[in-house]
Motif scaffolding. Structure first.
Motif, PDB file in Angstrom:
ATOM      1  N   PHE A 505       0.864  -1.178   0.000  1.00 37.77           N
ATOM      2  CA  PHE A 505       0.000   0.000   0.000  1.00 37.77           C
ATOM      3  C   PHE A 505       0.897   1.223   0.000  1.00 37.77           C
ATOM      4  CE2 PHE A 505      -2.129   3.471   2.258  1.00 37.77           C
ATOM      5  CZ  PHE A 505      -3.295   3.592   1.504  1.00 37.77           C
ATOM      6  N   GLY A 506       0.633   2.167  -0.897  1.00 42.07           N
ATOM      7  CA  GLY A 506       1.470   3.359  -0.964  1.00 42.07           C
ATOM      8  C   GLY A 506       0.663   4.607  -1.260  1.00 42.07           C
ATOM      9  N   LEU A 507       1.173   5.738  -0.792  1.00 41.54           N
ATOM     10  CA  LEU A 507       0.595   7.052  -1.078  1.00 41.54           C
ATOM     11  C   LEU A 507       1.701   7.933  -1.663  1.00 41.54           C
ATOM     12  CD1 LEU A 507      -1.435   7.582   2.218  1.00 41.54           C
ATOM     13  CD2 LEU A 507      -2.384   7.037  -0.037  1.00 41.54           C
ATOM     14  N   PHE A 508       1.350   8.710  -2.681  1.00 39.53           N
ATOM     15  CA  PHE A 508       2.350   9.489  -3.399  1.00 39.53           C
ATOM     16  C   PHE A 508       1.784  10.853  -3.749  1.00 39.53           C
ATOM     17  CE2 PHE A 508       2.773   5.002  -4.215  1.00 39.53           C
ATOM     18  CZ  PHE A 508       4.118   4.750  -4.000  1.00 39.53           C
ATOM     19  N   TYR A 509       2.702  11.773  -4.016  1.00 39.95           N
ATOM     20  CA  TYR A 509       2.290  13.102  -4.469  1.00 39.95           C
ATOM     21  C   TYR A 509       2.848  13.340  -5.858  1.00 39.95           C
ATOM     22  CZ  TYR A 509       1.737  18.097  -4.993  1.00 39.95           C
ATOM     23  OH  TYR A 509       1.398  19.330  -5.479  1.00 39.95           O
ATOM     24  N   ALA A 510       1.970  13.578  -6.826  1.00 37.57           N
ATOM     25  CA  ALA A 510       2.360  13.914  -8.187  1.00 37.57           C
ATOM     26  C   ALA A 510       2.360  15.429  -8.329  1.00 37.57           C
ATOM     27  CB  ALA A 510       1.397  13.289  -9.193  1.00 37.57           C
ATOM     28  N   PRO A 511       3.528  16.049  -8.466  1.00 34.20           N
ATOM     29  CA  PRO A 511       3.560  17.506  -8.618  1.00 34.20           C
ATOM     30  C   PRO A 511       2.999  17.904  -9.981  1.00 34.20           C
ATOM     31  CG  PRO A 511       5.747  16.584  -8.937  1.00 34.20           C
ATOM     32  CD  PRO A 511       4.863  15.449  -8.495  1.00 34.20           C
ATOM     33  N   PRO A 512       2.615  19.146 -10.159  1.00 31.93           N
ATOM     34  CA  PRO A 512       2.154  19.596 -11.476  1.00 31.93           C
ATOM     35  C   PRO A 512       3.202  19.316 -12.544  1.00 31.93           C
ATOM     36  CG  PRO A 512       1.701  21.265  -9.816  1.00 31.93           C
ATOM     37  CD  PRO A 512       2.553  20.223  -9.154  1.00 31.93           C
ATOM     38  N   ILE A 513       2.754  18.898 -13.703  1.00 29.46           N
ATOM     39  CA  ILE A 513       3.684  18.549 -14.772  1.00 29.46           C
ATOM     40  C   ILE A 513       4.616  19.709 -15.084  1.00 29.46           C
ATOM     41  CG2 ILE A 513       3.817  18.012 -17.240  1.00 29.46           C
ATOM     42  CD1 ILE A 513       1.359  16.287 -16.914  1.00 29.46           C
ATOM     43  N   SER A 514       4.099  20.931 -15.007  1.00 30.45           N
ATOM     44  CA  SER A 514       4.916  22.103 -15.329  1.00 30.45           C
ATOM     45  C   SER A 514       6.105  22.257 -14.391  1.00 30.45           C
ATOM     46  CB  SER A 514       4.056  23.371 -15.280  1.00 30.45           C
ATOM     47  OG  SER A 514       3.505  23.557 -13.983  1.00 30.45           O
ATOM     48  N   GLU A 515       6.001  21.686 -13.185  1.00 35.91           N
ATOM     49  CA  GLU A 515       7.106  21.763 -12.234  1.00 35.91           C
ATOM     50  C   GLU A 515       8.118  20.647 -12.433  1.00 35.91           C
ATOM     51  OE1 GLU A 515       5.698  21.923  -8.255  1.00 35.91           O
ATOM     52  OE2 GLU A 515       4.411  23.666  -8.585  1.00 35.91           O
ATOM     53  N   VAL A 516       7.752  19.643 -13.220  1.00 34.32           N
ATOM     54  CA  VAL A 516       8.618  18.480 -13.408  1.00 34.32           C
ATOM     55  C   VAL A 516       9.452  18.594 -14.672  1.00 34.32           C
ATOM     56  CG1 VAL A 516       8.664  15.980 -13.771  1.00 34.32           C
ATOM     57  CG2 VAL A 516       7.023  16.990 -12.162  1.00 34.32           C
ATOM     58  N   LEU A 517       8.817  18.993 -15.756  1.00 32.79           N
ATOM     59  CA  LEU A 517       9.493  18.980 -17.049  1.00 32.79           C
ATOM     60  C   LEU A 517      10.479  20.131 -17.179  1.00 32.79           C
ATOM     61  CD1 LEU A 517       6.598  18.025 -19.468  1.00 32.79           C
ATOM     62  CD2 LEU A 517       8.192  16.547 -18.244  1.00 32.79           C
ATOM     63  N   PRO A 518      11.565  19.887 -17.886  1.00 31.31           N
ATOM     64  CA  PRO A 518      12.517  20.973 -18.125  1.00 31.31           C
ATOM     65  C   PRO A 518      11.843  22.125 -18.857  1.00 31.31           C
ATOM     66  CG  PRO A 518      13.432  18.852 -18.791  1.00 31.31           C
ATOM     67  CD  PRO A 518      11.989  18.622 -18.499  1.00 31.31           C
ATOM     68  N   LYS A 519      12.119  23.329 -18.395  1.00 38.81           N
ATOM     69  CA  LYS A 519      11.607  24.496 -19.088  1.00 38.81           C
ATOM     70  C   LYS A 519      12.604  24.866 -20.181  1.00 38.81           C
ATOM     71  CE  LYS A 519       9.270  26.333 -14.989  1.00 38.81           C
ATOM     72  NZ  LYS A 519       9.187  27.456 -14.034  1.00 38.81           N
ATOM     73  N   LEU A 520      12.159  24.934 -21.398  1.00 37.18           N
ATOM     74  CA  LEU A 520      13.045  25.240 -22.500  1.00 37.18           C
ATOM     75  C   LEU A 520      12.817  26.668 -22.986  1.00 37.18           C
ATOM     76  CD1 LEU A 520      13.014  21.818 -24.358  1.00 37.18           C
ATOM     77  CD2 LEU A 520      14.675  22.701 -22.739  1.00 37.18           C
ATOM     78  N   LEU A 521      11.930  26.849 -23.923  1.00 37.00           N
ATOM     79  CA  LEU A 521      11.708  28.168 -24.498  1.00 37.00           C
ATOM     80  C   LEU A 521      10.242  28.541 -24.444  1.00 37.00           C
ATOM     81  CD1 LEU A 521      13.873  27.836 -27.741  1.00 37.00           C
ATOM     82  CD2 LEU A 521      14.522  28.981 -25.621  1.00 37.00           C
ATOM     83  N   SER A 522       9.975  29.789 -24.101  1.00 38.02           N
ATOM     84  CA  SER A 522       8.622  30.307 -24.240  1.00 38.02           C
ATOM     85  C   SER A 522       8.387  30.589 -25.718  1.00 38.02           C
ATOM     86  CB  SER A 522       8.457  31.589 -23.432  1.00 38.02           C
ATOM     87  OG  SER A 522       9.252  32.628 -23.991  1.00 38.02           O
ATOM     88  N   PRO A 523       7.140  30.651 -26.143  1.00 41.26           N
ATOM     89  CA  PRO A 523       6.875  30.986 -27.556  1.00 41.26           C
ATOM     90  C   PRO A 523       7.505  32.312 -27.965  1.00 41.26           C
ATOM     91  CG  PRO A 523       4.889  30.140 -26.501  1.00 41.26           C
ATOM     92  CD  PRO A 523       5.904  30.329 -25.416  1.00 41.26           C
ATOM     93  N   GLU A 524       7.521  33.268 -27.034  1.00 40.39           N
ATOM     94  CA  GLU A 524       8.099  34.574 -27.341  1.00 40.39           C
ATOM     95  C   GLU A 524       9.608  34.463 -27.546  1.00 40.39           C
ATOM     96  OE1 GLU A 524       4.289  34.829 -25.409  1.00 40.39           O
ATOM     97  OE2 GLU A 524       6.167  33.915 -24.712  1.00 40.39           O
ATOM     98  N   GLU A 525      10.269  33.706 -26.690  1.00 41.48           N
ATOM     99  CA  GLU A 525      11.713  33.543 -26.837  1.00 41.48           C
ATOM    100  C   GLU A 525      12.068  32.783 -28.112  1.00 41.48           C
ATOM    101  OE1 GLU A 525      13.685  33.522 -22.412  1.00 41.48           O
ATOM    102  OE2 GLU A 525      12.672  31.695 -23.070  1.00 41.48           O
ATOM    103  N   LYS A 526      11.274  31.778 -28.412  1.00 47.16           N
ATOM    104  CA  LYS A 526      11.531  31.024 -29.628  1.00 47.16           C
ATOM    105  C   LYS A 526      11.408  31.922 -30.850  1.00 47.16           C
ATOM    106  CE  LYS A 526      10.280  26.673 -31.885  1.00 47.16           C
ATOM    107  NZ  LYS A 526       9.395  25.470 -31.814  1.00 47.16           N
ATOM    108  N   ALA A 527      10.375  32.760 -30.863  1.00 45.54           N
ATOM    109  CA  ALA A 527      10.186  33.679 -31.983  1.00 45.54           C
ATOM    110  C   ALA A 527      11.294  34.726 -32.027  1.00 45.54           C
ATOM    111  CB  ALA A 527       8.822  34.359 -31.874  1.00 45.54           C
ATOM    112  N   ASP A 528      11.892  35.015 -30.882  1.00 44.41           N
ATOM    113  CA  ASP A 528      12.930  36.036 -30.794  1.00 44.41           C
ATOM    114  C   ASP A 528      14.314  35.501 -31.141  1.00 44.41           C
ATOM    115  OD1 ASP A 528      13.766  38.652 -30.339  1.00 44.41           O
ATOM    116  OD2 ASP A 528      14.250  38.254 -28.233  1.00 44.41           O
ATOM    117  N   GLY A 529      14.412  34.193 -31.385  1.00 43.85           N
ATOM    118  CA  GLY A 529      15.693  33.635 -31.813  1.00 43.85           C
ATOM    119  C   GLY A 529      16.483  32.910 -30.751  1.00 43.85           C
ATOM    120  N   PHE A 530      15.918  32.701 -29.562  1.00 45.58           N
ATOM    121  CA  PHE A 530      16.615  31.932 -28.536  1.00 45.58           C
ATOM    122  C   PHE A 530      16.600  30.441 -28.886  1.00 45.58           C
ATOM    123  CE2 PHE A 530      16.045  35.778 -26.109  1.00 45.58           C
ATOM    124  CZ  PHE A 530      17.118  35.793 -25.242  1.00 45.58           C
ATOM    125  N   VAL A 531      17.660  29.744 -28.464  1.00 47.65           N
ATOM    126  CA  VAL A 531      17.736  28.291 -28.622  1.00 47.65           C
ATOM    127  C   VAL A 531      18.175  27.695 -27.286  1.00 47.65           C
ATOM    128  CG1 VAL A 531      18.237  28.344 -31.096  1.00 47.65           C
ATOM    129  CG2 VAL A 531      20.119  28.399 -29.451  1.00 47.65           C
TER     130      VAL A 531
END
Length: 718
Positions: A505-531
């Motif tokens: 028997f186990g209990l777990f906490y799943a954090p919001p996906i946005s807190e787990v995945l690597p943050k890469l580029l916002s749409p604005e940064e991508k359009a601005d030429g960031f990589v």
């Protein structure tokens, strides 16, 4: 027989795989000497004591593994096809960069424990040089006809310590004997080649495509498999009447549907009406396979666990116009398969290079990251557990099977109660209020699958409040629900076929996906030429010391306890805007080198932007040119804008000609003219030859302490 079963139940020693019902066939009913039909209670009792074979149990414990569709279909037409005709030329098959070890690496990173390779699909093209057809890799340009893809994949699996299986299509559009009696011998010959030439086979996978076009010798096929690979499990979509030879079955309610059963029983009753005129079991997509109602009229009970197979992309084979399915979709599939008493077989579609595409790899990494973040800490582990009922022996309570066995982390221990008790509860004291939104339950299926319904409740200070519940458990049940914060939790089993067992028997906490995945580029940064400079998964864009710089849960981590050394970008940069986020630990000291060569101290041969916990007592005597964000020895930084240790900061370094600026959490803390900073001498009085450099590498300097980085991205200027 029932008395013997009950005797064995008391000792929990029964591990029958198949229980035969004497007197339930039509012939037996006409025999005056046949036993009379048993009662419903006796039938339920027997069903509760059917259990898996050792290889079925080991297979289910793999939980998650890969199907791989890569064949001639990948190369037909401009974009591939799902189904060739069997008339296409083997000359089409020519992967340019095939690498079986890449497939295995991708699978292992995703947590997959096996690859099942499509050795031959319906068009008949073979990925091994079969002696029984010319329609194979031996007549393709790949490796000048000397290749054997089954060999390379099976060898890579063994080297990578994962299991190997194969799919061999019974339907063959190329072979002229298909549809004739002699095709059965042709098929057995190909089956024999695969079973004897490629080491241990864990799974042999068949489907029912073209089943109506040929009268297959299924019993002969199964006999050959069990003769040559006795530990292999067999999976087929349309199972023949000799069904005990089939070890796995299709899980879903439709070939393309995500809908699955609420109650997934591994114990399946076989009833005569379930078989069509050809002797095939026709109810594999039925909503109810194992309920008490389905037990009525059973002529046989078998342990027949479910396997859930879906493609990662819309097609099984690669199509360049398609993208992998969403992370949310894959998570649903995981919880509906592994989390509902089945295994999860996810198909990969290598491209025409012979490699798993980058976008697919990223999606798999995302899936693994979310699952790891969710299940890394069991909040119920070691909790105090107290049960409403406990099994008794002649000497008193059986503490070898008490409630604490459900939270001891040992899959071989379990809680149970006396025979005749079919409803019971376990209360868990977590020691302090904890927040959770996932629950995991496992029965001890070595003695059978039993639980029919349960609920989970939390104590709110005055009463128990239900927050989740379900029907069957089996090997594993995973539940998702809204956040619950509680110290006391109760598992209440309300219905069970016989005395229930709970192994884990186990209990777990799943954090919001946005807190787990690597943050890469916002749409604005991508359009601005960031990589991105770091993808959150590997250090492929970096060279240097990868011992003290590691990837951990989507972050690039410097840990000097693992060694010392610098990490450099693979490319040089002249003028740029470099953004990143970082988290300091107490006393940590690091630096970001810019316009630096790959040798020498970046603070002098290039420029080093300080990254350190300048609030630590040991740094009380720092000079302004040593503060966080300063250009070490050259330009001072404003202090007081660094967040407390343990919180994430954002930083932006801009190098544009002879001017360097540093922004920390949106505030400009350095604005330096390099010519002025070095005239007449630098602030520390040292020779900073790097101030004259116009171009160089970005460096993560290996100094004392631990620093975590994420969301590293860059935009080149001019």
């Amino acid at each position: 027989m029932i008395r013997e079963l009950k005797r064995l139940c008391r000792s929990h020693a029964l591990c029958a795989v198949v229980l035969l019902f004497a007197g339930l066939s039509a012939t037996a009913r006409q025999d005056n000497n046949a036993p009379q039909p048993i009662s419903m209670d006796e039938l339920v009792f027997e069903a509760a004591h059917v259990s898996p074979s050792a290889r079925q149990l080991a297979f289910q414990e793999m939980e998650f593994y890969a199907f791989v569709h890569f064949n001639l279909n990948t190369f037909i037409g401009e974009k591939g096809t799902e189904q060739g005709t069997g008339k296409e030329s083997p000359e089409l098959f020519n992967p340019t960069d095939f690498d079986a070890s890449q497939w295995v690496r991708v699978c292992k990173e995703a947590g997959m424990k096996m690859i099942v390779l499509v050795a031959k699909h319906h068009e008949g093209f073979c990925l091994w040089p079969s002696k029984y057809t010319e329609y194979s890799v031996k007549n393709s340009p790949w490796k000048n006809g000397n290749g054997d893809m089954v060999r390379e994949v099976s060898d890579a699996c063994r080297e990578g310590d994962i299991k190997f299986g194969f799919y061999l299509s019974p339907f063959d559009l190329h072979e002229p004997t298909h549809g004739k009696p002699e095709y059965n011998e042709f098929f057995k010959n190909q089956l024999r080649e695969l079973l004897t030439g490629y080491g241990e086979i864990t799974e042999v996978w068949f489907d029912g495509a073209g089943a109506g076009r040929h009268n297959h010798d299924w019993e002969g096929y199964h006999s050959l498999i069990h003769q040559l690979q006795p530990n292999a499990l067999v999976r087929i979509a349309l199972a023949p009447s000799k069904i005990e030879e089939i070890n796995l079955r299709w899980f879903g309610l439709g070939q393309t549907s995500r809908e699955v059963r609420e109650s997934e029983w591994s114990v399946i009753p076989l009833v005569k009406k379930d078989f069509n005129e050809s002797g095939f079991w026709k109810n594999h997509q039925q909503r109810d396979l194992g309920s008490k109602e389905r037990l009525k009229g059973a002529r046989k009970l078998i342990w027949w666990p479910a396997e859930y197979d879906i493609p990662l992309r819309p097609w099984w084979f690669y199509n360049p116009d398609q993208e992998p399915k969403s992370l949310e979709y894959l998570l649903d599939c995981y919880y509906q398969s592994v989390g509902r008493n089945a295994t999860f077989m996810l198909n990969l579609s290598p491209d025409r290079r012979g490699l798993v595409p980058d976008g697919d790899i990223r999606r798999l990494r995302e899936l693994r990251a979310v699952l790891d973040a969710t299940f890394k800490q069991d909040l119920a582990a070691g909790a105090k557990a107290r049960a409403s009922h406990l099994r008794t022996t002649e000497g008193g309570p059986d503490f070898a099977h008490d409630a604490e066995k459900t939270v001891d982390g040992d899959k071989e221990t379990y809680w149970t109660v006396d025979n005749g008790t079919t409803a019971a509860a376990i209360e868990y004291d977590l020691g302090e209020p904890k927040t959770f939104n996932r629950a995991m339950l496992q029965e001890y299926i070595k003695v059978g699958q039993r639980v029919e319904r349960f609920v989970l409740e939390s104590w709110d200070g005055g009463d128990w409040k239900e927050f989740a519940g379900a029907t069957t458990i089996g090997y594993k049940r995973l539940l998702r629900f809204d956040d619950v914060t509680a110290r006391r939790v109760r598992l209440r089993i309300t219905e069970s076929r016989v005395c229930p067992t709970i192994s884990n028997f186990g209990l777990f906490y799943a954090p919001p996906i946005s807190e787990v995945l690597p943050k890469l580029l916002s749409p604005e940064e991508k359009a601005d030429g960031f990589v991105p400079l770091f993808n959150g998964w590997d250090l492929d864009n970096w060279v240097g010391n990868k011992n003290c710089h590691i990837v951990e849960n989507g972050k690039l981590v410097l840990d000097h306890h693992r060694g010392w050394g610098n990490l450099y970008t693979v490319d040089e940069y002249k003028d740029f805007i470099f953004r990143f986020e970082f988290l300091l630990t107490p006393g940590s000291n690091n630096g970001i080198g810019i316009r630096s060569p790959m040798t020498g101290d970046a603070a002098y041969v290039g420029m080093e932007i300080q990254i350190l916990d300048d609030s630590a007592p040991k740094y009380n005597g720092l000079s302004p040119w040593q503060y966080h964000g300063s250009i070490y020895g050259v330009a001072p930084a404003k202090r007081g804008h660094l967040k407390p240790v343990g919180q994430w900061n954002s930083e932006e370094i801009t190098a544009n000609g002879r001017r360097v600026t540093v922004k920390l959490n949106g505030v400009t803390i350095v604005d330096a003219d390099l010519d002025e900073a070095s005239t007449p001498k630098t602030m520390d009085g040292q020779n900073h030859s790097g101030l004259k450099r116009e171009k160089g590498y970005i460096v993560l300097c290996g100094h004392p302490g631990r620093v975590e980085f994420r969301n590293l991205r860059i935009k080149t200027l001019n």
